[in-house]
Design a protein around this motif. Structure first.
Motif, PDB file in Angstrom:
ATOM      1  N   ILE A  73       1.232  73.842  -4.669  1.00  0.00           N
ATOM      2  CA  ILE A  73       2.309  73.385  -5.659  1.00  0.00           C
ATOM      3  C   ILE A  73       2.660  74.786  -6.601  1.00  0.00           C
ATOM      4  N   THR A  74       3.955  75.409  -6.075  1.00  0.00           N
ATOM      5  CA  THR A  74       4.314  76.460  -6.935  1.00  0.00           C
ATOM      6  C   THR A  74       4.968  75.812  -8.329  1.00  0.00           C
ATOM      7  N   ILE A  75       4.353  76.239  -9.437  1.00  0.00           N
ATOM      8  CA  ILE A  75       4.563  75.765 -10.678  1.00  0.00           C
ATOM      9  C   ILE A  75       6.089  75.702 -11.173  1.00  0.00           C
ATOM     10  N   ALA A  76       6.885  76.657 -11.204  1.00  0.00           N
ATOM     11  CA  ALA A  76       8.150  76.489 -11.560  1.00  0.00           C
ATOM     12  C   ALA A  76       8.885  75.614 -10.579  1.00  0.00           C
ATOM     13  N   ASN A  77       8.962  75.588  -9.283  1.00  0.00           N
ATOM     14  CA  ASN A  77       9.500  74.679  -8.363  1.00  0.00           C
ATOM     15  C   ASN A  77       9.126  73.387  -8.646  1.00  0.00           C
ATOM     16  N   ALA A  78       7.938  73.110  -8.952  1.00  0.00           N
ATOM     17  CA  ALA A  78       7.686  71.608  -9.216  1.00  0.00           C
ATOM     18  C   ALA A  78       8.309  71.074 -10.438  1.00  0.00           C
ATOM     19  N   VAL A  79       8.342  71.865 -11.560  1.00  0.00           N
ATOM     20  CA  VAL A  79       8.566  71.537 -12.795  1.00  0.00           C
ATOM     21  C   VAL A  79      10.155  71.530 -13.008  1.00  0.00           C
ATOM     22  N   PHE A  80      10.842  72.527 -12.591  1.00  0.00           N
ATOM     23  CA  PHE A  80      12.231  72.794 -12.606  1.00  0.00           C
ATOM     24  C   PHE A  80      12.817  72.551 -11.594  1.00  0.00           C
ATOM     25  N   GLY A  81      12.305  72.263 -10.520  1.00  0.00           N
ATOM     26  CA  GLY A  81      12.858  72.091  -9.059  1.00  0.00           C
ATOM     27  C   GLY A  81      12.866  70.682  -8.563  1.00  0.00           C
ATOM     28  N   SER A  82      12.115  69.657  -9.115  1.00  0.00           N
ATOM     29  CA  SER A  82      11.726  68.454  -8.811  1.00  0.00           C
ATOM     30  C   SER A  82      13.127  67.669  -8.248  1.00  0.00           C
ATOM     31  N   LYS A  83      12.844  66.776  -7.385  1.00  0.00           N
ATOM     32  CA  LYS A  83      13.936  66.107  -6.744  1.00  0.00           C
ATOM     33  C   LYS A  83      13.713  64.467  -7.009  1.00  0.00           C
ATOM     34  N   PRO A  84      14.149  63.880  -7.666  1.00  0.00           N
ATOM     35  CA  PRO A  84      15.270  64.063  -8.752  1.00  0.00           C
ATOM     36  C   PRO A  84      14.633  64.982  -9.919  1.00  0.00           C
ATOM     37  N   PRO A  85      15.447  65.368 -10.726  1.00  0.00           N
ATOM     38  CA  PRO A  85      14.879  66.385 -11.870  1.00  0.00           C
ATOM     39  C   PRO A  85      14.060  65.620 -12.651  1.00  0.00           C
ATOM     40  N   ILE A  86      13.041  66.263 -13.435  1.00  0.00           N
ATOM     41  CA  ILE A  86      12.449  65.685 -14.822  1.00  0.00           C
ATOM     42  C   ILE A  86      13.444  65.849 -15.760  1.00  0.00           C
ATOM     43  N   SER A  87      13.427  64.700 -16.606  1.00  0.00           N
ATOM     44  CA  SER A  87      14.233  64.698 -17.542  1.00  0.00           C
ATOM     45  C   SER A  87      14.129  65.855 -18.563  1.00  0.00           C
ATOM     46  N   ASP A  88      15.444  66.252 -19.019  1.00  0.00           N
ATOM     47  CA  ASP A  88      15.406  67.674 -19.723  1.00  0.00           C
ATOM     48  C   ASP A  88      14.822  67.437 -21.269  1.00  0.00           C
ATOM     49  N   ASP A  89      14.757  66.132 -21.628  1.00  0.00           N
ATOM     50  CA  ASP A  89      14.178  65.541 -22.939  1.00  0.00           C
ATOM     51  C   ASP A  89      12.796  66.029 -22.652  1.00  0.00           C
ATOM     52  N   LYS A 105      17.384  72.127 -24.799  1.00  0.00           N
ATOM     53  CA  LYS A 105      17.738  71.506 -23.625  1.00  0.00           C
ATOM     54  C   LYS A 105      18.553  72.321 -22.770  1.00  0.00           C
ATOM     55  N   LYS A 106      19.671  73.291 -23.242  1.00  0.00           N
ATOM     56  CA  LYS A 106      20.071  74.005 -22.343  1.00  0.00           C
ATOM     57  C   LYS A 106      19.525  74.962 -21.731  1.00  0.00           C
ATOM     58  N   THR A 107      18.492  75.337 -22.256  1.00  0.00           N
ATOM     59  CA  THR A 107      17.433  76.402 -21.536  1.00  0.00           C
ATOM     60  C   THR A 107      16.786  75.629 -20.387  1.00  0.00           C
ATOM     61  N   VAL A 108      16.425  74.325 -20.374  1.00  0.00           N
ATOM     62  CA  VAL A 108      16.040  73.512 -19.296  1.00  0.00           C
ATOM     63  C   VAL A 108      16.920  73.344 -18.383  1.00  0.00           C
ATOM     64  N   ASP A 109      18.367  72.928 -18.762  1.00  0.00           N
ATOM     65  CA  ASP A 109      19.331  72.837 -17.798  1.00  0.00           C
ATOM     66  C   ASP A 109      19.555  74.065 -16.884  1.00  0.00           C
ATOM     67  N   TRP A 110      19.656  75.077 -17.616  1.00  0.00           N
ATOM     68  CA  TRP A 110      19.822  76.587 -16.944  1.00  0.00           C
ATOM     69  C   TRP A 110      18.682  76.592 -15.708  1.00  0.00           C
ATOM     70  N   LEU A 111      17.232  76.434 -16.209  1.00  0.00           N
ATOM     71  CA  LEU A 111      16.159  76.416 -15.311  1.00  0.00           C
ATOM     72  C   LEU A 111      16.397  75.410 -14.288  1.00  0.00           C
ATOM     73  N   GLN A 112      16.805  74.297 -14.506  1.00  0.00           N
ATOM     74  CA  GLN A 112      16.978  73.369 -13.423  1.00  0.00           C
ATOM     75  C   GLN A 112      18.126  73.826 -12.499  1.00  0.00           C
ATOM     76  N   ALA A 113      19.121  74.274 -12.971  1.00  0.00           N
ATOM     77  CA  ALA A 113      20.295  74.600 -12.258  1.00  0.00           C
ATOM     78  C   ALA A 113      19.947  75.994 -11.118  1.00  0.00           C
ATOM     79  N   GLN A 114      18.776  76.637 -11.427  1.00  0.00           N
ATOM     80  CA  GLN A 114      18.421  77.688 -10.511  1.00  0.00           C
ATOM     81  C   GLN A 114      17.970  77.202  -9.121  1.00  0.00           C
ATOM     82  N   PHE A 115      18.032  78.209  -8.186  1.00  0.00           N
ATOM     83  CA  PHE A 115      17.559  77.954  -6.790  1.00  0.00           C
ATOM     84  C   PHE A 115      16.313  78.193  -6.794  1.00  0.00           C
ATOM     85  N   TRP A 116      15.417  77.130  -6.731  1.00  0.00           N
ATOM     86  CA  TRP A 116      13.941  77.583  -6.451  1.00  0.00           C
ATOM     87  C   TRP A 116      13.652  77.683  -5.138  1.00  0.00           C
TER      88      TRP A 116
END
Length: 196
Positions: free
Chosen positions: A154-170, A180-191
């Motif tokens: 379980i790669t931490i960044a992939n699991a937290v910011f790259g889950s499908k569907p995404p974890i709520s940014d809230d 939230k914009k920081t979370v949105d940016w992280l979730q938009a990255q290719f993990w």
């Protein structure tokens, strides 16, 4: 009880045993070429993990062991991750690695070392751990033994910011105490996954 249980193609929290009369030496063999360097250029994190587990060597089924070669580019890392079903012992074959693991709550204590060729470090099962090549000019290589035929990762960044569907940014904004914009940016990255 039996000497081994070579995996057949059915999966039920492990593999069903192949009929012992049909087992061959090929069930315990893989021409993995672990002596050959892996190309880390296409990895966003600068490492490639070559895992030899029950999916690649059916004879590992029920034996409680697997092996991995990890190639690190200069300044490459195997990012923070866990193995939910295995402890790990890592040996540096070439280069230098900064490694460590973090204990569970509430202490979250970091245990770390800088390892050189021939040095060994152990990562307890389920704890977040990492390896980083601090050398900006030379690659590093390590071999890891894991105490499960299917250790999981379980790669931490992939699991937290790259889950499908995404974890709520809230949820993530509150958990990481960021906007939230920081979370949105992280979730938009290719993990990227560094396992092959």
């Amino acid at each position: 009880l039996q000497d081994f249980c070579v995996a057949d193609n059915m999966f039920v929290n492990g593999f069903v045993c192949k009929d012992p009369k049909e087992v061959t030496a090929e069930d315990f063999f893989l021409a993995a070429k672990l002596d050959m360097p892996r190309d880390t250029k296409m990895s966003k994190v600068g490492s490639i993990v070559t895992l030899l587990n029950v999916m690649r060597i059916p004879g590992l089924n029920t034996l409680g062991i697997s092996l991995a070669r990890i190639d690190y580019a200069p300044l490459g890392e195997n990012p923070p991750h866990t193995h939910p079903r295995a402890s790990e012992i890592l040996t540096v074959l070439e280069g230098t690695l900064y490694v460590g693991f973090v204990t569970s709550n509430p202490d979250n204590k970091l245990f770390w070392k800088v390892l050189n060729k021939g040095d060994v470090f152990v990562f307890p099962q389920g704890l977040i751990h990492f390896q980083f090549n601090p050398n900006p000019y030379k690659p590093a290589v390590a071999i890891a033994g894991l105490s499960s035929q299917n250790p999981g990762a379980i790669t931490i960044a992939n699991a937290v910011f790259g889950s499908k569907p995404p974890i709520s940014d809230d949820v993530l904004a509150k958990a990481f105490q960021v906007e939230k914009k920081t979370v949105d940016w992280l979730q938009a990255q290719f993990w990227a996954d560094n396992h092959n």
